[in-house]
Design an enzyme around this catalytic site. Sequence first.
Site, PDB file in Angstrom:
ATOM      1  N   LYS A 115      47.101  46.096 135.436  1.00  0.00           N
ATOM      2  CA  LYS A 115      47.143  44.793 136.093  1.00  0.00           C
ATOM      3  C   LYS A 115      48.498  44.682 136.779  1.00  0.00           C
ATOM      4  CE  LYS A 115      44.233  44.184 132.446  1.00  0.00           C
ATOM      5  NZ  LYS A 115      44.134  45.042 131.250  1.00  0.00           N
ATOM      6  N   ASP A 298      64.922  45.929 117.855  1.00  0.00           N
ATOM      7  CA  ASP A 298      66.333  45.566 117.698  1.00  0.00           C
ATOM      8  C   ASP A 298      66.719  44.470 118.696  1.00  0.00           C
ATOM      9  OD1 ASP A 298      66.391  47.387 115.650  1.00  0.00           O
ATOM     10  OD2 ASP A 298      67.274  48.995 116.843  1.00  0.00           O
TER      11      ASP A 298
END
Length: 414
Positions: A115, A298
């Site tokens: 997309k 993280d």
Amino acid sequence: MSYSWREGNQITLLENGEQFFPRVFGAIRRAEHSLLLETFILFEDEVGNALHKELLAAAQRGVKIEMMVDGYGSPDLSDEFVHSLTSLGVRFLYYDPRPLVLGMRTNLFRRLHRKIVVIDGVIAFVGGINYSAEHNVSFGPEAKQDYAVEVKGPIVGDIAHYVQQEMGSEQKNHRWWGHRSHRPAQNSTPGDAQALLVYRDNDQHRDDIEQHYIEMLKNAKQDVIIANAYFFPGYRLLREMRQAARRGVRVRLIVQGKPDMPIVKVGAELLYNYLVEGGVEVYEYCRRPLHAKIAVQDGQWATVGSSNLDPLSLSLNLEANLMIHDRNFNQQMRENLEALLSADCQRVYESQLPKRSWWQLSKSVVVFHFLRHFPAIAGWLPAHTPKLAQVSAPVQPEMETQDRVETENSGAKP
């Protein structure tokens, strides 16, 4: 070909159709030169018709438009819908359309699942949101929870180049896309984000997206959140999730609790024992169907795209994800996922899992290996190279048949 990390990008997270569609339609409204669009699903509902209206207006003011939709995901577009575009010069392509057999679609495998939108070579949209009303929360209980990104900066050039190549327009229409005025200036730095376009095809980039997930897990130090609608990856990725958890990384996985297809939950549940016993926190999103394909690691790494972590996306479909290094974007996505976890997810605890037995273990092993090897089996079924079918403009307005000129899609070899 492979792309490199690009610096100096601005990336904005868009959640669901309520944020995505207005930004895309607004960008189309401002388009001056060129527009590229790829999607798996385009329906003639309120969203598809709104997109159609914007494309017609852009074509009428001279914007060069190329668009490609999947022949399986978008099989019911009317001749009027398509011909009204092609009569204005829009290049309209179907990816691998096939005739119905006994009223059924047979081209299930090797789908165009990307997309992507690129406008004037300066702004792009990448994600998992199709052009259908079910991506709006207002659709109701079956509305899909999903994400995309709006991108500005040097990475847009890579995205445009890739889409042109896949549509077979890179050489044919090089004048459209080659003007320097259509590209960001060399010294333009819209933002601070580093971005990398990673795609999956059936040629030389079969496992690139999966490999990026595996490397992300290997390098994780503190925290990983993966939200994926259709989760049934290979053993390597599952093993890295467990190993990350065992070395102290908090690994959280969000999957569908109210799936749009029941088999989705059955497949994911086969993996619960292995993951939960290995220290991975598994959560089911229970508000409505989850359609997300995103992750954060993280304080800096993130990904948004079209690729699920299942056999179809990892082994058969044509997919595209952006890998992103940016603290601000990571924090924004993390806050969004944390809100989902606290408000709309239920954790799967080890005490809730079925007791291990030889029968259950044997059944899980057989099913797991069948599903993992299914893409190889499915790869034998479409005994053809997927093709692009271009819909020609009608000779007369009342013409109802489509004159399709087929050209091989070199980026989707079996």
